[in-house]
Design an enzyme around this catalytic site. Structure first.
Site, short mmCIF file in Angstrom:
data_model
loop_
_atom_site.label_atom_id
_atom_site.label_comp_id
_atom_site.label_asym_id
_atom_site.label_seq_id
_atom_site.Cartn_x
_atom_site.Cartn_y
_atom_site.Cartn_z
N CYS A 30 -6.12 -25.16 93.29
CA CYS A 30 -5.12 -24.57 92.40
C CYS A 30 -3.76 -24.54 93.09
O CYS A 30 -3.66 -24.45 94.31
CB CYS A 30 -5.50 -23.13 92.04
SG CYS A 30 -6.89 -23.02 90.93
N SER A 31 -2.71 -24.56 92.28
CA SER A 31 -1.36 -24.37 92.80
C SER A 31 -1.15 -22.88 93.05
O SER A 31 -2.03 -22.06 92.79
CB SER A 31 -0.33 -24.87 91.77
OG SER A 31 -0.40 -24.06 90.61
#
Length: 195
Positions: free
Chosen positions: A178-179
């Site tokens: 995930c960012s």
């Protein structure tokens, strides 16, 4: 435990011992100039190791795990490995380094190592990017050669840097996390170069 192997020669990775500790072990992943040097696990779904550690204890950081659809029998076209983007930089918390110019312009960083109980494979990076969460890039297999070529073209075109890699391998490696916001994904693709 697994950490006894950190910063040791690759030949020191003892799969017999790792499998005693966790029968789900399928490999060991190393990404240069990140904190990523971990045993990789796999189970029958992509949920369990989001919340469990290598020793199977409940853990918010989860573990580094392979997509449940991968076979690790030489037939995988795309081996996908996931890990949480943790605040402390563990698991895939340092994968975001790949989006920094000093990382992707350093040739030493562009070879990713995946060791299994059968072999040591080297993959060369050909695409890095950040994208909204989607299913397209996490395909483990393809209907035919044409759909595979289209996939390669698509993920190459997304890259924030042109690695000038001609992707001819029939096996690639995809790393995903995930960012910072959790809405996007940081993605790395690399093709096998030792086969």
């Amino acid at each position: 435990m697994y950490w006894q192997y950190l910063n040791t020669p690759l030949s020191s990775v003892d799969f017999t011992e790792l499998l005693k500790q966790n029968k789900d072990t399928v490999g060991w992943l190393i990404v240069n100039n990140t904190n990523i040097t971990y045993p990789v696990v796999q189970t029958t779904n992509n949920d369990y190791y989001l919340t469990h550690a290598f020793n199977r204890s409940k853990n918010y950081a989860g573990w580094v795990f392979a997509d449940y659809r991968n076979k690790f029998d030489g037939t995988d076209q795309n081996i996908i490995i996931y890990g949480h983007n943790t605040m402390d930089g563990s698991m895939f918390g340092s994968l975001k380094n790949i989006l920094k110019k000093e990382w992707y312009t350093n040739q030493d960083n562009l070879e990713v190592t995946l060791i299994t109980d059968k072999e040591l494979d080297t993959y060369r990076v050909f695409s890095i990017y950040q994208i909204e969460a989607e299913d397209y890039y996490v395909q483990t297999g393809f209907k035919n050669e044409e759909s595979y070529k289209k996939y390669i073209e698509t993920v190459k075109s997304r890259s924030i840097y042109n690695f000038n890699e001609d992707v001819k391998a029939n096996q690639i490696l995809t790393l995903s996390t995930c960012s910072e916001t959790g809405k996007e994904r940081v993605v790395l693709h690399a093709q096998i170069i030792n086969k």
